[in-house]
Design a protein around this motif. Structure first.
Motif, PDB file in Angstrom:
ATOM      1  N   ILE A 172      11.097  27.673 -36.221  1.00  0.00           N
ATOM      2  CA  ILE A 172      10.270  27.039 -35.193  1.00  0.00           C
ATOM      3  C   ILE A 172      11.145  26.246 -34.214  1.00  0.00           C
ATOM      4  O   ILE A 172      12.048  25.516 -34.615  1.00  0.00           O
ATOM      5  CB  ILE A 172       9.229  26.117 -35.858  1.00  0.00           C
ATOM      6  N   VAL A 173      10.872  26.409 -32.921  1.00  0.00           N
ATOM      7  CA  VAL A 173      11.575  25.685 -31.854  1.00  0.00           C
ATOM      8  C   VAL A 173      10.705  24.506 -31.421  1.00  0.00           C
ATOM      9  O   VAL A 173       9.501  24.657 -31.206  1.00  0.00           O
ATOM     10  CB  VAL A 173      11.846  26.607 -30.649  1.00  0.00           C
ATOM     11  N   THR A 174      11.315  23.340 -31.291  1.00  0.00           N
ATOM     12  CA  THR A 174      10.587  22.127 -30.912  1.00  0.00           C
ATOM     13  C   THR A 174      11.170  21.529 -29.636  1.00  0.00           C
ATOM     14  O   THR A 174      12.389  21.413 -29.499  1.00  0.00           O
ATOM     15  CB  THR A 174      10.650  21.072 -32.037  1.00  0.00           C
ATOM     16  N   TRP A 175      10.289  21.153 -28.719  1.00  0.00           N
ATOM     17  CA  TRP A 175      10.688  20.434 -27.514  1.00  0.00           C
ATOM     18  C   TRP A 175      10.249  18.980 -27.627  1.00  0.00           C
ATOM     19  O   TRP A 175       9.098  18.688 -27.979  1.00  0.00           O
ATOM     20  CB  TRP A 175      10.032  21.019 -26.259  1.00  0.00           C
ATOM     21  N   GLU A 176      11.150  18.071 -27.301  1.00  0.00           N
ATOM     22  CA  GLU A 176      10.795  16.660 -27.173  1.00  0.00           C
ATOM     23  C   GLU A 176      10.346  16.410 -25.733  1.00  0.00           C
ATOM     24  O   GLU A 176      11.103  16.637 -24.785  1.00  0.00           O
ATOM     25  CB  GLU A 176      12.007  15.781 -27.493  1.00  0.00           C
ATOM     26  N   ILE A 177       9.099  15.953 -25.571  1.00  0.00           N
ATOM     27  CA  ILE A 177       8.584  15.604 -24.250  1.00  0.00           C
ATOM     28  C   ILE A 177       8.591  14.081 -24.143  1.00  0.00           C
ATOM     29  O   ILE A 177       7.954  13.380 -24.939  1.00  0.00           O
ATOM     30  CB  ILE A 177       7.152  16.132 -24.038  1.00  0.00           C
ATOM     31  N   THR A 178       9.326  13.550 -23.176  1.00  0.00           N
ATOM     32  CA  THR A 178       9.430  12.098 -23.015  1.00  0.00           C
ATOM     33  C   THR A 178       8.270  11.566 -22.180  1.00  0.00           C
ATOM     34  O   THR A 178       7.478  12.337 -21.616  1.00  0.00           O
ATOM     35  CB  THR A 178      10.756  11.723 -22.346  1.00  0.00           C
ATOM     36  N   GLU A 179       8.177  10.230 -22.069  1.00  0.00           N
ATOM     37  CA  GLU A 179       7.135   9.608 -21.261  1.00  0.00           C
ATOM     38  C   GLU A 179       7.239  10.011 -19.795  1.00  0.00           C
ATOM     39  O   GLU A 179       6.252   9.983 -19.064  1.00  0.00           O
ATOM     40  CB  GLU A 179       7.228   8.084 -21.385  1.00  0.00           C
ATOM     41  N   LYS A 180       8.432  10.386 -19.364  1.00  0.00           N
ATOM     42  CA  LYS A 180       8.630  10.833 -17.981  1.00  0.00           C
ATOM     43  C   LYS A 180       8.368  12.325 -17.806  1.00  0.00           C
ATOM     44  O   LYS A 180       8.523  12.849 -16.700  1.00  0.00           O
ATOM     45  CB  LYS A 180      10.063  10.506 -17.531  1.00  0.00           C
ATOM     46  N   GLY A 181       8.015  13.009 -18.884  1.00  0.00           N
ATOM     47  CA  GLY A 181       7.766  14.442 -18.799  1.00  0.00           C
ATOM     48  C   GLY A 181       9.005  15.294 -18.940  1.00  0.00           C
ATOM     49  O   GLY A 181       8.950  16.516 -18.773  1.00  0.00           O
ATOM     50  N   GLU A 182      10.152  14.659 -19.241  1.00  0.00           N
ATOM     51  CA  GLU A 182      11.381  15.420 -19.455  1.00  0.00           C
ATOM     52  C   GLU A 182      11.262  16.215 -20.750  1.00  0.00           C
ATOM     53  O   GLU A 182      10.549  15.831 -21.677  1.00  0.00           O
ATOM     54  CB  GLU A 182      12.585  14.483 -19.519  1.00  0.00           C
ATOM     55  N   CYS A 183      12.002  17.315 -20.833  1.00  0.00           N
ATOM     56  CA  CYS A 183      11.899  18.216 -21.995  1.00  0.00           C
ATOM     57  C   CYS A 183      13.290  18.451 -22.579  1.00  0.00           C
ATOM     58  O   CYS A 183      14.204  18.866 -21.868  1.00  0.00           O
ATOM     59  CB  CYS A 183      11.271  19.538 -21.566  1.00  0.00           C
ATOM     60  N   ASN A 184      13.432  18.177 -23.875  1.00  0.00           N
ATOM     61  CA  ASN A 184      14.732  18.315 -24.535  1.00  0.00           C
ATOM     62  C   ASN A 184      14.615  19.159 -25.800  1.00  0.00           C
ATOM     63  O   ASN A 184      13.609  19.123 -26.507  1.00  0.00           O
ATOM     64  CB  ASN A 184      15.283  16.936 -24.909  1.00  0.00           C
ATOM     65  N   ASN A 185      15.683  19.895 -26.086  1.00  0.00           N
ATOM     66  CA  ASN A 185      15.769  20.709 -27.297  1.00  0.00           C
ATOM     67  C   ASN A 185      16.116  19.819 -28.486  1.00  0.00           C
ATOM     68  O   ASN A 185      17.167  19.170 -28.497  1.00  0.00           O
ATOM     69  CB  ASN A 185      16.839  21.790 -27.093  1.00  0.00           C
ATOM     70  N   VAL A 186      15.229  19.788 -29.476  1.00  0.00           N
ATOM     71  CA  VAL A 186      15.490  19.007 -30.686  1.00  0.00           C
ATOM     72  C   VAL A 186      15.177  19.881 -31.903  1.00  0.00           C
ATOM     73  O   VAL A 186      14.554  20.937 -31.787  1.00  0.00           O
ATOM     74  CB  VAL A 186      14.629  17.724 -30.752  1.00  0.00           C
ATOM     75  N   GLN A 187      15.635  19.452 -33.071  1.00  0.00           N
ATOM     76  CA  GLN A 187      15.317  20.162 -34.309  1.00  0.00           C
ATOM     77  C   GLN A 187      14.645  19.196 -35.278  1.00  0.00           C
ATOM     78  O   GLN A 187      15.119  18.079 -35.471  1.00  0.00           O
ATOM     79  CB  GLN A 187      16.574  20.760 -34.930  1.00  0.00           C
TER      80      GLN A 187
END
Length: 444
Positions: A422-437
């Protein structure tokens, strides 16, 4: 009527037309925005009644465009200059001949990849084959050995089918942890297309197989040849010998003039620049299936001949390349992605907003075909809070996309191929998207 009077009337008509248009937008702006908010599934874009792009005539509409014969083979708009394949040294160690070029799947629409964006994997560079000199030899444990020209091949009845191709190394740098904050570099070693050719079974029914023909060797005509062993059972199922992709002849980087399509199985089995199919009662143990394309287990032993690409999915919007920069708190947004399985047909996809603790069912969109990309969608109202956004797919064979913990507990973290966690994206309060595990337990 005098000429000056005519000009005055025309000028007044133009002024009246522009004024009327402005008045119309001013009067209807409030009503239009309200209607869109109520009727639209997603939040409307903010509209200004005095937007110059609406009020004024577009500059491109005030002059002649290009003549129809300017580009005899169409090209994309220059404004789409970022929608291109990309390479990275991590996949090739600087060798541009034995390398990969990754598909911009974050820009993909639907389930068909344009030919110019289809990912490329070469073992010895792109071969340029003269179709008049091309030949396909079929021999070994067949009742009638044969050498076919391209014209001979096209005499067989053709079929057109949609399948994805995925390199088994798709996502390979991510085994130990996140490497790329980019969907294209993470999952761009795959694409999907409409293929036209002849079913291999049709040719083999014509030639006849010996009873002890259990294995088939597929070999290309490029300098690497990339010989791979394929079970005859698969060859008689859905394997195709194709000459066209998305309605036109194969391009050189996709194996022109003829390649093999082995639906759902490792991309390297889909032999390009095909020249030979040999049948035997024993496998060949070629370099590409002994020292390469194997999976090392924690025991130190390697798995080989595990051809099928497992059930998989990834959210393509949002993603690191397409964050929620303009999304405001309380607005609706469509979460969209791709799911696929080499075993069969995608039956469903779940979405998680908290890293896999809870799941909701997404909607499958458009065509749902076996061994093809499948689109999924979920409409969501964002409250401006951080998210851990993930997708989990399952197919009609009962396979469910695993967590990272489940996958690494089975094969460790030293592998290269067949990563489908499974691939997970971290969405920040600013709407930024980061690759996390997301790992619930200790690393394997």
């Amino acid at each position: 009527m005098k000429k000056s009077e005519v000009l005055e009337i025309k000028e007044n008509s133009i002024t009246t037309e522009v004024t009327s248009r402005r008045d119309f937008f001013r009067k209807t702006a409030i009503y239009s925005a309200g209607a869109l908010s109520a009727a639209s599934v997603l939040s409307p874009l903010s509209a200004r009644a005095d937007d110059p792009a609406i009020i004024n005539d577009a500059p491109w509409g005030q002059k002649l465009g290009d003549p129809v014969d300017k580009n005899l083979y169409g090209i994309p708009s220059p404004y789409e200059h970022n929608n291109i394949r990309r390479t990275h040294d991590l996949f090739s160690s600087g060798d541009a001949y034995a390398s990969v070029s990754m598909c911009p799947i974050h820009e993909s629409e639907g389930i068909i990849t344009p030919n110019g964006l289809f990912f490329t994997r070469d073992h010895g560079g792109t071969a340029h084959v003269d179709p008049n000199e091309w030949r396909l030899m079929i021999h070994g444990k067949v009742k009638k050995e044969i050498v076919l020209t391209l014209d001979d091949l096209k005499k067989y009845p053709s079929e057109t089918r949609i399948y994805f191709i995925e390199c088994p190394a798709n996502g390979s740098p991510e085994w130990r942890g996140p490497q790329f904050n980019s969907l294209q570099f993470m999952k761009g070693l795959m694409s999907a297309a409409q293929w036209t050719g002849v079913m291999l079974k049709t040719i083999l029914d014509d030639l006849g197989l010996e009873k002890d023909a259990v294995w088939m060797l597929a070999e290309g005509s490029d300098n690497a040849s990339n010989p791979r062993t394929i079970p005859v059972e698969k060859a008689l199922d859905d394997v195709m010998v194709v000459w066209a992709q998305n309605g036109e002849a194969l391009r050189p980087e996709q194996g022109y003039p003829v390649r093999l399509i082995v639906p759902g199985w490792e991309g390297n089995l889909n032999t390009k620049w095909l020249r030979r199919l040999e049948f035997s009662d024993k496998p060949w143990h070629s370099k590409e299936e002994t020292s390469k394309y194997t999976m090392l287990q924690k025991s130190g032993k390697a798995i080989r001949y595990f051809w099928v690409n497992e059930v998989n999915s990834v959210i393509t919007s949002p993603c690191p390349e397409k964050p929620w920069r303009n999304l405001k708190k309380g607005e609706l947004v469509e979460i969209e992605g791709l799911a696929w399985s080499g075993h069969g047909t995608i039956k469903g996809v779940d979405i998680s907003f908290d890293g896999g603790d809870n799941w909701v069912e997404a909607k499958l969109k458009g065509l749902v075909l076996p061994k093809s990309w499948t689109r999924f969608s979920y409409v969501f109202r964002w409250d401006g809070k951080p998210l851990l956004l993930a997708s989990r797919s399952y197919d009609d064979f009962g396979n469910i996309q695993p967590t990272i913990d489940q996958e690494t507990s089975a094969v460790g973290v030293e592998s290269v191929y067949h990563r489908n966690a499974i691939v997970t994206w971290e969405i920040t309060e600013k709407g930024e998207c980061n690759n996390v595990q997301i790992r619930k337990h200790k690393k394997a």
